[in-house]
Design a protein around this motif. Structure first.
Motif, mmCIF file in Angstrom:
data_model
loop_
_atom_site.group_PDB
_atom_site.id
_atom_site.type_symbol
_atom_site.label_atom_id
_atom_site.label_comp_id
_atom_site.label_asym_id
_atom_site.label_seq_id
_atom_site.Cartn_x
_atom_site.Cartn_y
_atom_site.Cartn_z
ATOM 1 N N LEU A 80 0.809 -1.210 0.000
ATOM 2 C CA LEU A 80 0.000 0.000 0.000
ATOM 3 C C LEU A 80 0.845 1.265 0.000
ATOM 4 C CD1 LEU A 80 -3.111 -0.507 2.346
ATOM 5 C CD2 LEU A 80 -3.102 0.030 -0.092
ATOM 6 N N VAL A 81 1.844 1.316 0.897
ATOM 7 C CA VAL A 81 2.566 2.572 1.125
ATOM 8 C C VAL A 81 3.626 2.839 0.068
ATOM 9 C CG1 VAL A 81 4.030 3.817 2.752
ATOM 10 C CG2 VAL A 81 2.142 2.442 3.600
ATOM 11 N N SER A 82 4.331 1.810 -0.390
ATOM 12 C CA SER A 82 5.485 2.028 -1.266
ATOM 13 C C SER A 82 5.251 1.676 -2.731
ATOM 14 C CB SER A 82 6.689 1.229 -0.749
ATOM 15 O OG SER A 82 7.044 1.659 0.545
ATOM 16 N N PHE A 97 7.600 15.532 -6.610
ATOM 17 C CA PHE A 97 8.570 14.434 -6.618
ATOM 18 C C PHE A 97 8.390 13.551 -5.387
ATOM 19 C CE2 PHE A 97 10.909 16.505 -9.994
ATOM 20 C CZ PHE A 97 11.506 15.426 -10.651
ATOM 21 N N VAL A 98 8.543 12.254 -5.616
ATOM 22 C CA VAL A 98 8.536 11.266 -4.541
ATOM 23 C C VAL A 98 9.928 10.658 -4.460
ATOM 24 C CG1 VAL A 98 7.590 9.062 -3.723
ATOM 25 C CG2 VAL A 98 6.099 10.709 -4.893
ATOM 26 N N GLY A 99 10.468 10.597 -3.243
ATOM 27 C CA GLY A 99 11.743 9.927 -3.018
ATOM 28 C C GLY A 99 11.528 8.729 -2.116
ATOM 29 N N LEU A 100 12.035 7.563 -2.505
ATOM 30 C CA LEU A 100 11.850 6.345 -1.712
ATOM 31 C C LEU A 100 13.194 5.705 -1.416
ATOM 32 C CD1 LEU A 100 9.131 3.673 -1.984
ATOM 33 C CD2 LEU A 100 11.519 2.939 -1.948
ATOM 34 N N CYS A 101 13.419 5.374 -0.146
ATOM 35 C CA CYS A 101 14.661 4.740 0.272
ATOM 36 C C CYS A 101 14.359 3.479 1.068
ATOM 37 C CB CYS A 101 15.495 5.691 1.137
ATOM 38 S SG CYS A 101 15.977 7.215 0.304
ATOM 39 N N SER A 102 15.196 2.470 0.886
ATOM 40 C CA SER A 102 15.090 1.245 1.656
ATOM 41 C C SER A 102 16.491 0.799 2.032
ATOM 42 C CB SER A 102 14.368 0.161 0.861
ATOM 43 O OG SER A 102 14.079 -0.949 1.695
ATOM 44 N N THR A 110 13.203 -2.155 -6.804
ATOM 45 C CA THR A 110 12.053 -3.040 -6.993
ATOM 46 C C THR A 110 10.752 -2.316 -6.669
ATOM 47 O OG1 THR A 110 13.363 -5.008 -6.477
ATOM 48 C CG2 THR A 110 10.974 -5.197 -6.248
ATOM 49 N N LEU A 111 10.752 -1.553 -5.579
ATOM 50 C CA LEU A 111 9.560 -0.786 -5.201
ATOM 51 C C LEU A 111 9.276 0.308 -6.225
ATOM 52 C CD1 LEU A 111 10.290 -0.498 -1.365
ATOM 53 C CD2 LEU A 111 8.607 -1.998 -2.479
ATOM 54 N N CYS A 131 12.681 7.568 -17.881
ATOM 55 C CA CYS A 131 11.788 6.523 -17.371
ATOM 56 C C CYS A 131 12.557 5.286 -16.936
ATOM 57 C CB CYS A 131 10.725 6.163 -18.408
ATOM 58 S SG CYS A 131 11.369 5.730 -20.028
ATOM 59 N N SER A 132 13.725 5.504 -16.310
ATOM 60 C CA SER A 132 14.496 4.376 -15.808
ATOM 61 C C SER A 132 13.901 3.894 -14.494
ATOM 62 C CB SER A 132 15.956 4.780 -15.599
ATOM 63 O OG SER A 132 16.071 5.707 -14.529
ATOM 64 N N VAL A 133 14.431 2.814 -13.950
ATOM 65 C CA VAL A 133 13.912 2.275 -12.697
ATOM 66 C C VAL A 133 14.266 3.188 -11.531
ATOM 67 C CG1 VAL A 133 14.082 0.368 -11.053
ATOM 68 C CG2 VAL A 133 13.931 -0.103 -13.496
ATOM 69 N N LYS A 134 15.504 3.655 -11.484
ATOM 70 C CA LYS A 134 15.951 4.483 -10.357
ATOM 71 C C LYS A 134 15.374 5.890 -10.384
ATOM 72 C CE LYS A 134 20.411 2.163 -9.737
ATOM 73 N NZ LYS A 134 20.112 1.658 -8.385
#
Length: 287
Positions: A80-82, A97-102, A110-111, A131-134
């Motif tokens: 749901l969240v990521s 912009f959305v920034g996601l870190c794991s 992957t997320l 439109c790359s993954v990162k």
């Protein structure tokens, strides 16, 4: 002009109207729950998923800036969240912009890939040259970037910052050096990427240690400003959160399982015996 072309132009015009309404009002046209059901008709809305979607709705509307989510493994928090929420957020705020870190760059990637797929599934459009993954951008100037905790995010900002599982395992959580490095990264790298006009931060994790990233943040200024969603595998009364934070009410009675449909009490008792008391209290009860 054939019917397919006409329907396509109508759908595009409708989306442009919705985008403009969202931009002018500052509020999403469709709720997060309705949006998820629209692209995932078979998504199963357990009670805790409904509550989590309502929490994230407040984030999308700018009414809740700092959120911590503590839930046991396999409860669907990352889904749901990521994976879903960033796509919903960018559908309604394509200029942001959305920034996601794991804990690892590969998991963050992957997320990111899943979020991008959901964005496209919902009718979102990307810049063909980015439109790359990162790192991928919408056709309205916003986008999404992914990075590992502790890694660089230089030059990248966020209106919505998500940290999903910053700690890999118990060994890392037990290391004072790694915990200190994580705190330094949060202050010197991640937090400095927040938009100056006020971005939102969502921290999603299971509790490995009293001084993990969530524990350290809650110890500062008595937890002021943070809203906590704490949903242990088995409900219990908690009164030990800092006075400065707010806590999402748990609808269950003490002793009730979180997901009785798939994790009834008998199954949870077996898991408790298998993983041991320390892991059970940390990962499943968020202590």
């Amino acid at each position: 002009m054939n019917k397919t072309h006409v329907h396509g132009k109508i759908a595009l015009f409708r989306k442009q109207l919705m985008d403009e309404f969202s931009r002018l009002s500052g509020h999403p046209v469709t709720s997060f729950k309705e949006w998820v059901t629209g692209i995932r008709p078979t998504y199963r809305w357990y009670a805790h998923c409904i509550q989590l979607s309502e929490t994230m709705q407040r984030v999308a509307e700018g009414n809740q800036r700092y959120t911590m989510i503590f839930m046991p493994p396999r409860a669907g928090k990352s889904e749901l969240v990521s994976r879903l929420f960033p796509a919903y957020y960018l559908c309604n705020h394509p200029q942001h912009f959305v920034g996601l870190c794991s804990y690892s760059a590969s998991l963050a990637d992957t997320l990111s890939r899943a979020a991008k797929d959901n964005f496209l599934l919902a009718g979102g459009r990307l810049r063909p040259d980015s439109c790359s993954v990162k790192y991928w951008q919408t056709d309205r100037g916003g986008g999404f970037w992914a990075a590992g905790v502790g890694g660089p995010a230089t030059g990248k900002g966020f209106h919505l910052g998500i940290i999903d599982d910053p700690i890999k395992n118990a060994e890392e959580a037990a290391s004072a050096a790694i915990r200190e490095k994580m705190r330094d990264w949060y202050q010197s790298t991640f937090l400095t990427r927040q938009q100056p006009e006020g971005g939102s931060i969502v921290l999603v994790q299971t509790r490995w240690h009293e001084d993990d990233l969530a524990g350290w943040l809650l110890s500062r200024q008595d937890g002021s400003g943070w809203h906590i969603v704490n949903l242990p595998a088995i409900a219990e009364t908690r009164t030990d959160f800092p006075a400065g934070c707010t806590v999402e009410p748990d609808w269950r009675q003490p002793g009730d399982p979180l997901i009785p449909e798939t994790f009834p009490l008998e199954r949870l008792k077996k898991i408790r015996l298998q993983v041991g008391e320390r892991v059970w209290q940390a990962l499943y009860q968020q202590r």
